[in-house]
Design a protein around this motif. Sequence first.
Motif, PDB file in Angstrom:
ATOM      1  N   LYS A   1      44.733  41.438  36.548  1.00  0.00           N
ATOM      2  CA  LYS A   1      44.112  42.441  37.419  1.00  0.00           C
ATOM      3  C   LYS A   1      42.656  42.578  36.994  1.00  0.00           C
ATOM      4  O   LYS A   1      42.305  42.289  35.848  1.00  0.00           O
ATOM      5  CB  LYS A   1      44.819  43.791  37.253  1.00  0.00           C
ATOM      6  N   GLU A   2      41.840  43.076  37.927  1.00  0.00           N
ATOM      7  CA  GLU A   2      40.429  43.257  37.584  1.00  0.00           C
ATOM      8  C   GLU A   2      40.189  44.686  37.124  1.00  0.00           C
ATOM      9  O   GLU A   2      40.654  45.647  37.732  1.00  0.00           O
ATOM     10  CB  GLU A   2      39.526  42.935  38.781  1.00  0.00           C
ATOM     11  N   TYR A   3      39.460  44.802  36.014  1.00  0.00           N
ATOM     12  CA  TYR A   3      39.075  46.113  35.484  1.00  0.00           C
ATOM     13  C   TYR A   3      37.567  46.086  35.256  1.00  0.00           C
ATOM     14  O   TYR A   3      37.094  45.528  34.248  1.00  0.00           O
ATOM     15  CB  TYR A   3      39.777  46.387  34.155  1.00  0.00           C
ATOM     16  N   ASP A   4      36.810  46.628  36.219  1.00  0.00           N
ATOM     17  CA  ASP A   4      35.367  46.763  36.059  1.00  0.00           C
ATOM     18  C   ASP A   4      34.700  45.476  35.560  1.00  0.00           C
ATOM     19  O   ASP A   4      34.052  45.446  34.504  1.00  0.00           O
ATOM     20  CB  ASP A   4      35.063  47.919  35.090  1.00  0.00           C
ATOM     21  N   GLY A   5      34.895  44.384  36.311  1.00  0.00           N
ATOM     22  CA  GLY A   5      34.178  43.144  35.984  1.00  0.00           C
ATOM     23  C   GLY A   5      34.851  42.258  34.971  1.00  0.00           C
ATOM     24  O   GLY A   5      34.291  41.233  34.574  1.00  0.00           O
ATOM     25  N   ARG A   6      36.042  42.648  34.522  1.00  0.00           N
ATOM     26  CA  ARG A   6      36.781  41.731  33.645  1.00  0.00           C
ATOM     27  C   ARG A   6      38.213  41.612  34.149  1.00  0.00           C
ATOM     28  O   ARG A   6      38.777  42.567  34.678  1.00  0.00           O
ATOM     29  CB  ARG A   6      36.728  42.159  32.188  1.00  0.00           C
ATOM     30  N   PHE A   7      38.805  40.457  33.964  1.00  0.00           N
ATOM     31  CA  PHE A   7      40.092  40.142  34.585  1.00  0.00           C
ATOM     32  C   PHE A   7      41.050  39.611  33.531  1.00  0.00           C
ATOM     33  O   PHE A   7      40.721  38.687  32.790  1.00  0.00           O
ATOM     34  CB  PHE A   7      39.867  39.079  35.670  1.00  0.00           C
ATOM     35  N   TYR A   8      42.239  40.209  33.461  1.00  0.00           N
ATOM     36  CA  TYR A   8      43.237  39.738  32.480  1.00  0.00           C
ATOM     37  C   TYR A   8      44.612  40.311  32.839  1.00  0.00           C
ATOM     38  O   TYR A   8      44.711  41.327  33.532  1.00  0.00           O
ATOM     39  CB  TYR A   8      42.847  40.149  31.055  1.00  0.00           C
TER      40      TYR A   8
ATOM     41  N   ALA B   1      39.452  38.280  27.984  1.00  0.00           N
ATOM     42  CA  ALA B   1      39.435  38.559  29.425  1.00  0.00           C
ATOM     43  C   ALA B   1      38.395  37.648  30.073  1.00  0.00           C
ATOM     44  O   ALA B   1      37.454  37.195  29.420  1.00  0.00           O
ATOM     45  CB  ALA B   1      39.082  40.024  29.686  1.00  0.00           C
ATOM     46  N   LEU B   2      38.572  37.388  31.357  1.00  0.00           N
ATOM     47  CA  LEU B   2      37.607  36.576  32.104  1.00  0.00           C
ATOM     48  C   LEU B   2      36.458  37.465  32.561  1.00  0.00           C
ATOM     49  O   LEU B   2      36.678  38.537  33.128  1.00  0.00           O
ATOM     50  CB  LEU B   2      38.297  35.933  33.315  1.00  0.00           C
TER      51      LEU B   2
ATOM     52  N   ALA C   1      40.534  47.790  26.417  1.00  0.00           N
ATOM     53  CA  ALA C   1      41.705  47.754  27.302  1.00  0.00           C
ATOM     54  C   ALA C   1      42.246  49.168  27.491  1.00  0.00           C
ATOM     55  O   ALA C   1      42.764  49.517  28.567  1.00  0.00           O
ATOM     56  CB  ALA C   1      42.789  46.841  26.725  1.00  0.00           C
ATOM     57  N   ASP C   2      42.132  50.006  26.452  1.00  0.00           N
ATOM     58  CA  ASP C   2      42.578  51.400  26.553  1.00  0.00           C
ATOM     59  C   ASP C   2      41.754  52.117  27.620  1.00  0.00           C
ATOM     60  O   ASP C   2      42.289  52.841  28.466  1.00  0.00           O
ATOM     61  CB  ASP C   2      42.420  52.073  25.189  1.00  0.00           C
ATOM     62  N   LYS C   3      40.435  51.865  27.628  1.00  0.00           N
ATOM     63  CA  LYS C   3      39.579  52.464  28.657  1.00  0.00           C
ATOM     64  C   LYS C   3      39.978  51.977  30.050  1.00  0.00           C
ATOM     65  O   LYS C   3      39.881  52.703  31.024  1.00  0.00           O
ATOM     66  CB  LYS C   3      38.108  52.075  28.415  1.00  0.00           C
ATOM     67  N   ASP C   4      40.407  50.693  30.148  1.00  0.00           N
ATOM     68  CA  ASP C   4      40.811  50.113  31.439  1.00  0.00           C
ATOM     69  C   ASP C   4      42.137  50.689  31.939  1.00  0.00           C
ATOM     70  O   ASP C   4      42.499  50.504  33.103  1.00  0.00           O
ATOM     71  CB  ASP C   4      40.971  48.589  31.325  1.00  0.00           C
TER      72      ASP C   4
END
Length: 988
Positions: free
Chosen positions: A608-615, A686-687, A712-715
């Motif tokens: 999934k995408e989280y603010d410009g990073r994907f994992y 993360a990508l 990741a906690d923030k995401d």
Amino acid sequence: MSAKIPQEWNQFYLKDVSFVNLMTRRIFNVLIVANPYDAFMLEDDGRVDEKIFDEYMDLGLRYPPTFTQVSTTEEANEVLKTTDIDLVICMPGNADNDAFDVARAVKADFPDIPCVVLTPFSHGITRRIQDEDLSMFDYVFCWLGNTNLILSIIKLIEDKMNIDHDISEAGVQMIMLVEDSIRFYSSILPNLYNYILLQSKSFSTEALNPHAAAQRKRGRPKVVLARTYEEAMELYERYADNTLGVISDARFPKDGVKDAEAGLKLLREIRRRDEYVPLIMESSESLNRDKAEAEGFRFVDKNSKKMNIDLRKLMEEHMGFGDFIFRDPATHNEIMRIHTLKELQDNIFKIPNDSMLYHVSRNHMSRWLCARAIFPVSAFLKNVTWHKLQDVDAHRKIIFDAIVQYRRMKNIGIVAVFDRGKFDAYGHFARIGDGSLGGKGRGLAFLDNIIKRHPELNRFDNAVVTIPKTLVLCTDLFDEFMEKNNLYQIALSDASDQDILNHFMRAQLPDSLIADFFTFFDAVKAPIAVRSSSLLEDSHYQPFAGIYSTYMIPYLEDRYEMLRMLACAIKGVYASVYYRDSKAYMTATSNVIDQEKMAVILQEVVGKEYDGRFYPNFSGVLRSINYYPIGDEKAGEGIANLALGLGKYIVDGGQTLRVSPYHPTQVLQTSEMETALRDTQTRFYALDMKHVGENFEVDDGFNILNLRVKEADKDGSLQYIASTYDPYDQVIRDGIYDGGRKVISFSGVLRHGVFPLPELLQDIQRLGADEMRRPVEIEFACNIDSDKTGALYLLQIRPIVDSKQMLDEDIMAIPDDKCLLRSHNSLGHGISEDVTDVLYVKTGDDFTAADNPAIACEIERINRKFLADGRNYVLVGPGRWGSSDYWLGIPVKWPHISAARLIVESGLKNYRVDPSQGTHFFQNLTSFGVGYFTINTFNGDGLFRKDVLDAMPAVEETEHVRHVRFGHPLRIMMDGMRQEGVVTMDES
């Protein structure tokens, strides 16, 4: 035109050839004795049925062969008794049988049925074959997972069945291969047939309609294989008038013994009888080049990385394949290139006299027509030799008239269309091209097949098991890319990795792929992983793991920018075949880079995408054998390594959570608070969705972010997979709470049943191992939503190849004073008794992990010497070998230590690292039977007699590493089920 032509050639009649009457004897029913994985490779990856069906339809034949697959001798006997079988192929067996034994049993009961044995290539097999009586089998071939070999075997046997009739009926030509090396003819025959069939496709354009074009292909040259001088001479004498060419090894049996000059003697005798027939010698002994060329024979070096290309060029130039090139006899420069019979007709009077004389006097025209199955004209012109008619203009007129008459009788082309309209949002697994899917592609297709056949995997309401959307660019696109962009020269050179990558980046992919890629983008709407899937990578018997590149590209609204990045990623994967590490690995595994072909997998990235990073929420690697069982875990229950984020983190040797699917609540790393805080994941990959870089680098992780877990906690992506450390109460609580460090414990899925991961992993490893008949390694990724529903994506499967050597003594009973090393936590199984060298890292008081990158360079340099000398060694050093974090161990890659027979990670007083898990070394260790010991003498765990090594003189010593050599071989013994291993110094 005033040429005087003798009456016998002035008026002639060309008898038409009926191709319908050629290749009438066929193999209709093939019995394959193989385990289900090999059968699947043939049916789904190689699509043998489909390939042969297409070819037979192409040839205008109605009944392509059918394949029956069984797994045991008993099943084979049952089929043979009830069905008319024309060919039996015995493939590498299951654990309880063997291809040779099965074939012998078949031959004993059915001696008249052709029987072929396929065997994997290994030193053990090679030794065995030397003592094996192979005369009862029709052929023995070396199996490397190349499904085209099956086609070649069928063609070779059919050619043998039809050659006498087809020569007398139509004057079909014969190419003789003289070679006794199983390994080599197994490699050259598929290439030979592939080339001949490509030629037959091109010469079918001389027909008038598709049906006639298909029938013309039956006139392709036959291939015969001779393995001794006597067999070769017998075949030549029988088909001398129809021999298109001879390709011969230099050394093979003559008069019952291996003769280093048998090839020269054979070619010499054939040349004495026929001044025109092309003769090619191939040899791995380069001194034979001068001998061959001195006698006017062509030469191909077997050691050349482009041997197959060299051979094709010679066949094209001297056996009449490809275009006809008129050359200047003085300079050998090209004067004119002829593609078709009509072009020859149109230009025959424009060729300069000296060039015409050069070709006519060497019978070149007749041979070119022969190779194109234009037998009536060829046979006629073969008789009109320069000796009989020494008049260039007369020859022109005869050739012209013969072509005109033939073209009145015949002519045309065939088309292959790719249908791209079937892959949409519901699309699942597709391929572009007709080549192989490669190792990972095969494994992925196999997983997809397992999921379809086992609906119980999707029995949970909140869990879907599937594979990501996938598009495979098959190996033939790689061949086309390499050839059209003329990349072999730079690729096979000693240029730097960056140099090779730069050349590949400047090359062009086919424009026809653009529309296909746009279709794929629309269907996926997610980032795309561009993964290597080479022919040898993850193959059933010789796994190559983690050797080539895998790039990831972000999903962009700008489709043209995404297309540009995708093209760069594909070219980067192609280039990685020829990087220095890949070449070193090829050498270490006795493979030739020329046999390696690269397919590329385009795969939806799970996450999934989280603010410009994907994992993804987590990734994992599951193995069906647990070499490190703890507590009541059993070796056969398997082991999984789980990690937050992209799976590259696991591959790179990052800190993961190790759990047995059958004991999900017994996790050593979270059993105590101190261990949980120290030994659980603190970073993840993360990508970077914002990195739309111009420059792709040799490092395929250039756009992968290495982040701290608190990101990741923030995401908000840690729900169900993390616990929270409460510093006030000094406890770790399952779940996410404000404040406190987050510990990646996977407690929700392992302890609280939020998602049925343990049950699914149990099923997957059981089904995977059952279907492959071998222990397996499976990669996966998982997304879990806040409502506790999720999807488990299976990314690839590969076999773990186990050593079958038996231990005949109890390792535990060997006294310490006879041991150089003893480990109670060893990986591997079997005995090795031919290693005398030990390479070890000096670990004095001044040792610091900061020197680990320098140590890796020193070891790589020494390893190259071992490879060059063909020797092996025992490697000992502190910490985790191959870790990407050099504070945890020495950051070597597999090619840097590929000559090691045993790798030992030793603990130091203040430098303790848990046993390695999760690196791709595991696959290579098991594949090549390399042992791995973990020893920590400061904890009383095992034995390492460093004092013995320190007292010995050094063969070589660098700043950080010593190399010593014993006067007698060490004995390396490993008990894989008990995880016990020793190295003894005792000469007895």
